[in-house]
Design an enzyme around this catalytic site. Structure first.
Site, PDB file in Angstrom:
ATOM      1  N   ALA A 169       0.849  -1.189   0.000  1.00 30.89           N
ATOM      2  CA  ALA A 169       0.000   0.000   0.000  1.00 30.89           C
ATOM      3  C   ALA A 169       0.887   1.243   0.000  1.00 30.89           C
ATOM      4  O   ALA A 169       2.097   1.152  -0.232  1.00 30.89           O
ATOM      5  CB  ALA A 169      -0.926  -0.023   1.205  1.00 30.89           C
ATOM      6  N   ALA A 172       2.854   1.116   3.711  1.00 31.57           N
ATOM      7  CA  ALA A 172       3.352  -0.143   4.289  1.00 31.57           C
ATOM      8  C   ALA A 172       3.121  -1.291   3.319  1.00 31.57           C
ATOM      9  O   ALA A 172       2.368  -1.164   2.357  1.00 31.57           O
ATOM     10  CB  ALA A 172       2.655  -0.433   5.613  1.00 31.57           C
ATOM     11  N   ASP A 320     -11.718   3.272   5.692  1.00 36.73           N
ATOM     12  CA  ASP A 320     -11.141   2.987   4.372  1.00 36.73           C
ATOM     13  C   ASP A 320     -11.591   1.625   3.849  1.00 36.73           C
ATOM     14  O   ASP A 320     -10.777   0.735   3.597  1.00 36.73           O
ATOM     15  CB  ASP A 320      -9.609   3.022   4.490  1.00 36.73           C
TER      16      ASP A 320
END
Length: 539
Positions: A169, A172, A320
């Protein structure tokens, strides 16, 4: 005079940045800022200047594009609307390239913009590719972060560690590992150097936001930068993410369809998060579901009910929910289960806001325009309350067709006229006046609607789930452990009756609408049938 100074400042910064990039590329084309020939502090400085200069250059070009492409065009003309769409698309593509080049926080910012439902569609569609786009770091850099945080060599802790990430991502990446006792783990590792980048990137974004708002007073993005900064600071703390996941697991302890990976606290720090490894595929992978005999519409219903409960009942909302953060597994009570990942961004809703939001959805679903107006005033959006139904149910303030989320031709025409009269200043004012909790809900709701659509489920599924949990959220708080069971049962009965009343109201409205649509066809059919009968009877 002030605008001229801002323009000169932007131009100077852009020229300086572009000159630096050209000089750097021509003299050090074979090296990257991460190259070992540079000491760490110099690498960070070079990297920061490159990122900032790219951003200033891209945003300045965008500002100039808007300013000169739309000059002298009447705002209510077709030429203006056509040209505006063209500039939106060019600008979105320019910002996409910026995010791809700068990576990290810029990708995160691009994802935030793509998820907003109130930005031009050219931006949301173009930037949506960032949701699945991340280039993993080399394992050597990740290994250093792991050893520094876990204080041991990896071979001392794990029987195996996959150097290739299973997911990457913007801040991370995740690796699969196996403990000495055979337990499978998913280990989320934060990219090195993010904290050093954070200050530079936030300063650059704030400067650009302020500059654009001075140059274009109608375009104000300070609220967006503020929300982004709040999210990022929290998301960089993996200890907080672990706490969020455990709180969510506790909230849904009675829901056997939802699975939250268990945290391994002895292998978790603020930069490394170690969790139970859970198998599954992205929640929008319809091919995978059909292969395993899973009904995508049932998955959509389960998913939206989970988030409706978060929003309307718990007031603790995952911020999210894009497909990469939700897995579907072919094992569970109904033939599947959902695995919720990435608990870095959560919003704790203010209790007063949560109750008003429940009231708003109740009013939206029964098309109570007076209540919507009153709540709009309480939310501080004044005249913009008219757009709540458009945003949330896909209907207008005057519509009675709530459940199907579609508008008649007349409603579309009237809405188009209204929206045409809106200026960017109106949109900026609307977004600035919304409570912060509303911005998080808008993002979450927008992502959910996108997933539901991909699963082929009707928005009716979402609306009914919101109706159910909005009413549940309005029921009195009870301590189920100490209160008399009769009180608990009466409260549940009252909530269920209210929901059934509301659902019956919605079904009647839908039936009346269907009858209205079908009446001409039925009359024509009956007329033809009667004519046929009379013709046959006189033969």
């Amino acid at each position: 005079m002030l605008k001229s100074k801002i323009t000169l400042c932007l131009f100077t910064a852009t020229s300086t940045g572009l000159t630096f990039q050209t000089y750097f590329n021509s003299h050090y084309s074979s090296f990257s800022p991460e190259s070992s020939i540079f000491p760490e502090k110099i690498r960070a400085t070079i990297h920061g200047i490159l990122r900032s200069s790219r951003a200033i250059f891209a945003i300045t070009l965008t500002a100039i594009d808007y300013k000169f492409s739309l000059r002298r065009l009447p705002m209510d003309s077709d030429d203006y609307r056509r040209k505006l769409s063209e500039v939106h698309l060019r600008s979105a593509e320019r910002i996409l390239k910026l995010c791809e080049a700068n990576k990290g926080f810029y990708v995160k910012a691009g994802q935030l913009v793509a998820a907003l439902r109130n930005v031009p569609k050219e931006y949301s569609l173009t930037l949506s590719v960032l949701q699945d786009q991340a280039v993993p770091y080399p394992f050597e850099a990740i290994k250093k972060v792991l050893i520094y945080n876990l204080r041991q060599d990896l071979s001392e802790i794990f029987s195996s560690f996959d150097e290739n990430p299973i997911a990457a991502a913007s801040i991370a990446q995740v690796h699969r590992a196996v403990l000495k006792d055979g337990q499978e783990l998913a280990i989320k590792v934060q990219y090195p150097g993010l904290l050093q980048q954070l200050n530079i990137d936030i300063t650059t974004m704030s400067f650009l936001s302020t500059s654009v708002s001075w140059f274009f007073p109608d375009y104000r993005f300070d609220w967006l930068v503020s929300e982004f900064v709040k999210d990022i600071i929290v998301e960089l703390d993996f200890i907080q993410e672990a706490r969020n996941s455990e709180r969510t697991a506790l909230n849904f302890k009675n829901n056997n369809t939802l699975k939250i990976p268990r945290v391994f606290w002895d292998l978790t720090t603020d930069q490394v998060l170690t969790m139970q490894f859970c198998r599954g595929q992205k929640v929008d992978d319809v091919v995978y579901m059909k292969k395993h005999g899973i009904d995508p519409t049932k998955v959509a219903k389960a998913l939206v009910e989970i988030f409706a409960e978060m929003i309307f009942v718990h007031g603790f909302v995952h911020g999210d929910p894009h497909p990469g953060n939700i897995l579907v597994c072919p094992v569970g009570p109904h033939g599947f289960s959902l695995v919720l990942l990435d608990h870095g961004i959560y919003k704790q809703l203010d209790e007063g806001f949560r109750l008003k939001y429940c009231e708003l959805w109740r009013a939206l679903l029964i098309a109570d325009s007076n209540k919507i107006k009153l709540l709009g005033e309480q939310f501080g959006v004044a005249k913009y309350f008219r757009y709540f139904p458009v945003i949330f149910t896909g209907t207008t303030i005057d519509s009675k067709r709530v459940l199907d989320g579609r508008m008649s031709a007349v409603e579309k025409s009237n809405l188009k006229k209204e929206l045409t009269s809106l200026k960017m200043e109106d949109i900026s004012s609307f977004m600035e006046s919304l409570p912060p909790d509303f911005l998080r809900i808008l993002r979450t709701d927008g992502l959910l609607r996108s997933v539901i659509k991909k699963l082929g489920a009707s928005q009716r599924v979402r609306l009914l789930a919101y109706a159910k949990f909005a009413l549940h959220g309005l029921s009195p708080e009870l301590n189920f452990e100490s209160d008399f069971s009769i009180k608990v049962m009466l409260s549940r009965l009252k909530m269920r009756v209210s929901y059934l009343q509301l659902r019956l109201t919605l079904e009647v409205l839908e039936l009346l609408h269907w009858v209205t649509l079908m009446a001409p066809k039925l009359l024509k059919t009956c007329s033809g049938l009667l004519t046929r009968i009379f013709t046959l009877s006189y033969r």
